[in-house]
Design a protein around this motif. Structure first.
Motif, short mmCIF file in Angstrom:
data_model
loop_
_atom_site.label_atom_id
_atom_site.label_comp_id
_atom_site.label_asym_id
_atom_site.label_seq_id
_atom_site.Cartn_x
_atom_site.Cartn_y
_atom_site.Cartn_z
N GLU A 50 0.84 -1.28 -0.03
CA GLU A 50 0.08 0.09 0.09
C GLU A 50 0.96 1.21 -0.08
O GLU A 50 0.40 2.43 0.07
N LEU A 51 2.25 1.12 -0.18
CA LEU A 51 3.22 2.13 0.03
C LEU A 51 2.77 3.19 -1.24
O LEU A 51 2.85 2.77 -2.44
N SER A 52 2.52 4.38 -0.96
CA SER A 52 2.44 5.62 -2.04
C SER A 52 3.59 6.46 -2.22
O SER A 52 3.89 7.06 -3.06
N VAL A 53 4.24 6.80 -0.87
CA VAL A 53 5.20 7.65 -0.89
C VAL A 53 6.52 7.18 -0.23
O VAL A 53 6.60 6.46 1.01
N LEU A 54 7.70 7.29 -0.95
CA LEU A 54 8.96 6.81 -0.55
C LEU A 54 10.02 7.71 -0.39
O LEU A 54 10.28 8.23 -1.75
N SER A 55 10.52 8.41 0.43
CA SER A 55 11.56 9.47 0.13
C SER A 55 12.84 8.99 1.17
O SER A 55 12.47 9.04 2.29
N LEU A 56 14.00 9.05 0.73
CA LEU A 56 15.24 8.72 1.56
C LEU A 56 16.28 9.71 0.96
O LEU A 56 17.49 9.55 1.15
N LYS A 57 15.81 10.99 0.57
CA LYS A 57 16.86 11.92 -0.07
C LYS A 57 17.84 12.27 1.13
O LYS A 57 17.54 12.43 2.27
N ASN A 58 18.75 13.12 0.62
CA ASN A 58 20.02 13.48 1.42
C ASN A 58 20.59 12.51 2.71
O ASN A 58 20.45 12.89 3.75
N ASN A 59 20.90 11.30 2.30
CA ASN A 59 21.56 10.27 3.04
C ASN A 59 22.89 9.84 2.14
O ASN A 59 23.31 10.55 1.54
N SER A 60 23.34 8.86 2.83
CA SER A 60 24.56 8.17 2.30
C SER A 60 24.30 6.45 2.06
O SER A 60 25.01 5.87 2.19
N ILE A 61 23.21 6.25 1.32
CA ILE A 61 22.77 4.94 1.43
C ILE A 61 23.39 4.43 0.00
O ILE A 61 23.31 5.28 -0.97
N SER A 62 23.99 3.43 0.06
CA SER A 62 24.80 2.82 -1.08
C SER A 62 24.04 1.52 -1.50
O SER A 62 23.04 0.96 -1.37
N GLY A 63 24.64 1.01 -2.80
CA GLY A 63 24.27 -0.43 -3.21
C GLY A 63 23.18 0.13 -4.57
O GLY A 63 22.84 1.07 -5.11
N ASN A 64 22.68 -1.17 -4.94
CA ASN A 64 21.82 -1.08 -5.94
C ASN A 64 20.32 -0.59 -5.65
O ASN A 64 19.91 -0.73 -4.69
N MET A 65 19.57 -0.18 -6.85
CA MET A 65 18.34 0.42 -6.56
C MET A 65 17.37 -0.79 -6.27
O MET A 65 17.56 -2.01 -6.71
N MET A 66 16.36 -0.82 -5.39
CA MET A 66 15.34 -1.60 -4.96
C MET A 66 14.41 -1.89 -6.20
O MET A 66 14.08 -1.26 -7.03
N ASP A 67 13.80 -3.07 -6.03
CA ASP A 67 12.68 -3.59 -6.98
C ASP A 67 11.41 -3.22 -6.34
O ASP A 67 11.07 -3.55 -5.33
N PHE A 68 10.68 -2.21 -7.08
CA PHE A 68 9.47 -1.87 -6.86
C PHE A 68 8.24 -2.38 -7.41
O PHE A 68 7.13 -1.75 -7.50
N LEU A 98 2.98 3.39 -5.78
CA LEU A 98 3.78 4.43 -5.42
C LEU A 98 3.28 5.50 -6.49
O LEU A 98 3.50 5.56 -7.56
N THR A 99 2.96 6.69 -5.88
CA THR A 99 3.19 8.02 -6.39
C THR A 99 4.45 8.91 -6.54
O THR A 99 4.45 9.53 -7.46
N GLN A 100 5.05 8.77 -5.41
CA GLN A 100 6.26 9.69 -5.19
C GLN A 100 7.53 8.79 -4.65
O GLN A 100 7.33 8.15 -3.82
N ILE A 101 8.71 9.02 -5.23
CA ILE A 101 9.88 8.33 -4.89
C ILE A 101 11.02 9.40 -5.06
O ILE A 101 11.07 9.96 -6.09
N ASP A 102 11.62 9.53 -3.85
CA ASP A 102 12.86 10.44 -3.80
C ASP A 102 13.73 9.86 -3.07
O ASP A 102 13.95 9.58 -2.13
N MET A 103 14.91 9.50 -4.04
CA MET A 103 16.27 8.84 -3.51
C MET A 103 17.32 9.68 -3.91
O MET A 103 18.39 8.98 -4.01
N SER A 104 17.21 10.92 -4.14
CA SER A 104 18.33 11.76 -4.32
C SER A 104 19.27 12.05 -3.26
O SER A 104 19.05 11.94 -2.19
N SER A 105 20.40 12.60 -3.91
CA SER A 105 21.56 12.87 -2.91
C SER A 105 21.75 11.48 -2.11
O SER A 105 21.86 11.76 -0.81
N ASN A 106 22.01 10.43 -2.58
CA ASN A 106 22.63 9.27 -1.82
C ASN A 106 23.88 8.74 -2.90
O ASN A 106 24.50 9.57 -3.49
N MET A 107 24.13 7.33 -2.51
CA MET A 107 25.39 6.88 -3.23
C MET A 107 24.74 5.77 -3.98
O MET A 107 25.65 4.70 -3.98
N PHE A 108 23.60 5.42 -4.30
CA PHE A 108 23.14 4.33 -5.34
C PHE A 108 23.89 4.12 -6.45
O PHE A 108 24.03 5.26 -7.18
#
Length: 644
Positions: free
Chosen positions: A101-119, A125-135
């Motif tokens: 039921e997830l509609s909004v996911l925001s992880l911006k401005n962190n230092s998360i690394s690795g490959n992107m998740m499977d959605f 989902l309507t909004q995804i913000d994974m900006s400013s990380n190390m993906f």
């Protein structure tokens, strides 16, 4: 009547059993979602989340959710917003599968690394913000399948490969800038509706709407089986003649190139006949010499023209230091990396000092006299905590600045270099407070004696420093020196706005305004970096993702988890906690969003001077060693070694 009653009782029992089954199913779904969130907390390895995500009330329809950053609707997880928290770790591709039921996911401005998740299991989902990380790795192919996706923010990561063919009509916001993406931008109606800024910062990305055209191999729409014009055979003889003439011209140009290349090679061999220590920056030397020859500069240090002596360094105090441009070109040179305003080199002059030579780039068009007046205005600034300019060189093609080499690197490397290694000497509180005081004194002096812009081609107001950050605070034995000050008037405005710290202040981002208070905001960010040991997103070097320290600290204070703010290397010094809190209060005031609410630098410097120095057993090591720890400067990242 008995039959009807019997049927009614059976129907009631069946309904109760079905309702019970639905309740069990709902509880099972909620438990699966809870396990997914706990797995996410484990992967992000954040103590605050572990301590906060403990209750079950996130699933209570009536009560307010207790889980930080998690919003539930009708007992189901609908939003996960974890921004500016300094989160690290890698998230498994299937971690979010049960959050259907997830509609909004925001992880911006962190230092998360690795490959992107499977959605693929998060179809709402309507909004995804994974900006400013190390993906890194590829953009997930599950994203184009999200039919309700409205906003996708993936900028400022390390993503590679091509862009999938997004074509959801719902997609209104899209940004993949500043990654390592390659290939042609898909020609879908949705992607073509966004402007070039959504794709900028990917040098290997091509095609509309970017400004980088694709090569024929990437964008060839012709067919080998397409019909040929009937008249081609008539032009065959003419084309043959053109080919022959073109071949002769190419051979002639190749002969000229070989002769010139041999002459240049002989000249280089003569200069390199003596032993060379370290890594020589040959390309830089060749470029400077070629530019001299193209402008008629003689090899010796003499000759007039162009508003000054050609081929000669101009020393700011008028006293030559026993070396000149010719000595720099001969010197053993070590590349220190690329900075905001140009490449830097460490030059070891024979029988002379070690200096840093900065090749300026992206300058505004300045005449020799304008350039000289600007630098003289900088040289007139005299303060023990400002790095002085020794000399400069001006030509049409080359502009060089020469500074003394700071022997122990910079504060960025002292804070962040060598973390977790045995050779690191802890950067204790007394040393950090000394750095804060020295920088405050230098900034107070700059604000009381701002250099005057001598050019008349701009009315822009520049802050007295404009680019204050930890990598521009140098450590030279027991001295703390502020560098790269007041260069904004030399740099073209678009480049300055992109690279200088003051332009990242709230007032410029919102209203395109700058003032002295923009420097105060930068100083507040520097204090927070000293206090927290975290990299600031506003001043992090290329390739390093930082945290919005101002927002992170404000939230920590508001939510009363201040104890987690201080860097572990100073948090152990319990007797200095009061002093740390006082400096934290000053930093928070400097980081106010409204410039008029920030104090002046004079007030800031005075308050920092009044902070009492407390020395305990954890702070008993030699102060100069704590500040300048040679082991850190030797292992530091080259591109930020000497504040450029």
């Amino acid at each position: 009547m008995g039959c009807s009653l019997h049927f009614f009782i059976h129907l009631l029992v069946i309904s109760l059993l079905a309702l019970r089954g639905l309740v069990f199913a709902q509880n099972g779904i909620q438990e699966a979602e809870r396990e997914a969130l706990l797995a996410l907390a484990d992967e992000l390895n954040n103590s605050f989340l572990h301590n906060n995500w403990t209750s079950l009330n996130c699933y209570n329809i009536v009560m307010t959710p207790y889980w930080y950053g998690v919003k539930c609707t009708n007992g189901r997880v609908a939003e996960v917003v974890l921004e500016n928290m300094g989160l690290t770790g890698k998230i498994r591709p299937d971690t979010l599968f049960n959050l259907t039921e997830l509609s909004v996911l925001s992880l911006k401005n962190n230092s998360i690394s690795g490959n992107m998740m499977d959605f693929s299991q998060n179809q709402k989902l309507t909004q995804i913000d994974m900006s400013s990380n190390m993906f890194d790795g590829l953009i997930s192919n599950s994203l184009p399948g999200l039919a309700f996706l409205e906003s996708l923010q993936l900028q400022d990561n390390m993503l590679a490969g091509s862009i999938p063919a997004f074509n959801q009509s719902s997609l209104k916001e899209f940004n993949v800038s500043n990654n390592g993406l390659t290939g042609a931008i898909p020609n879908t109606k949705v992607l073509q509706s966004f402007n070039s800024s959504s794709f900028s910062g990917n040098p290997q990305l091509c095609g509309s709407p970017s400004y980088n055209p694709c090569s024929p191999s990437n964008n060839d729409t012709s067919s080998d089986n397409s019909p040929k014009p009937s008249g081609v055979s008539r032009f065959a003889p003419i084309l043959l003649v053109i080919d022959v003439v073109g071949f002769i011209v190419v051979v002639f140009l190749f002969m000229i190139y070989c002769r010139k290349s041999k002459q240049l090679s002989n000249a280089m061999n003569m200069r390199s006949s003596r032993p060379v220590e370290g890594v020589r920056a040959e390309k830089a030397v060749q470029d400077i010499e070629v530019s001299q020859r193209s402008e008629g500069y003689v090899e010796s240090e003499g000759g007039e023209g162009g508003g000054g002596e050609r081929g000669k360094l101009t020393f700011m105090d008028g006293v030559e230091r026993g070396f000149g441009l010719h000595d720099l070109l001969k010197a053993s040179a070590e590349g220190l990396g690329k900075g905001n305003f140009g490449n830097c080199y460490k030059a070891m002059v024979d029988d002379g000092p070690a200096v840093v030579v900065k090749r300026l780039r992206d300058l505004r068009p300045l005449s020799h006299s304008e350039f000289a007046k600007q630098l003289q205005a900088l040289a007139d600034l005299k303060h023990p905590n400002l790095l002085p300019l020794l000399a400069y060189y001006y030509s049409k093609e080359e502009k060089l600045l020469v500074h003394k080499l700071a022997s122990n690197g910079n504060v960025y490397n002292r804070i962040h270099g060598g973390r977790g290694t045995r050779g690191r000497v802890p950067f204790r509180w007394t040393a950090r407070l000394s750095v804060a005081r020295a920088v405050a004194r230098a900034m107070d002096y700059l604000h009381l004696n701002p250099p005057k812009s001598t050019t008349t081609t701009t009315t822009t107001i520049f802050p007295p420093h404009g680019n204050l950050k930890s990598s521009n605070v140098l450590l030279d034995n027991d001295l703390v020196l502020v560098s790269d000050y007041s260069l904004a008037s030399l740099i073209s405005l678009p480049i300055a706005a992109q690279r200088m710290v003051s332009y990242k202040s709230p007032e410029f981002q919102n209203y395109k305004r700058l003032s002295k208070k923009s420097d105060v905001w930068s100083f507040g960010c520097l204090l927070l970096e000293l206090l927290t040991g975290r990299v600031s997103a506003h001043s992090s070097p290329p390739g390093v993702n930082g945290v919005d320290l101002c927002g992170w600290v404000h939230r920590a204070v508001r939510e009363e988890w201040t104890a987690e703010i201080f860097d572990v290397e100073i948090a152990v010094q319990r007797s200095a906690t009061h002093s740390m809190l006082r400096l934290l209060q000053i930093a928070i005031r400097c980081c106010e969003k409204a410039p008029e609410k920030r104090p002046d630098m004079a007030e800031v410097a005075r308050e920092i001077e009044n902070i009492k120095v407390v020395v305990d057993s954890e702070d008993s090591e030699d102060l100069s060693q704590s500040i300048t720890d040679d082991s850190m400067s030797m292992s530091a990242t080259p591109s930020i070694m000497n504040g450029h």
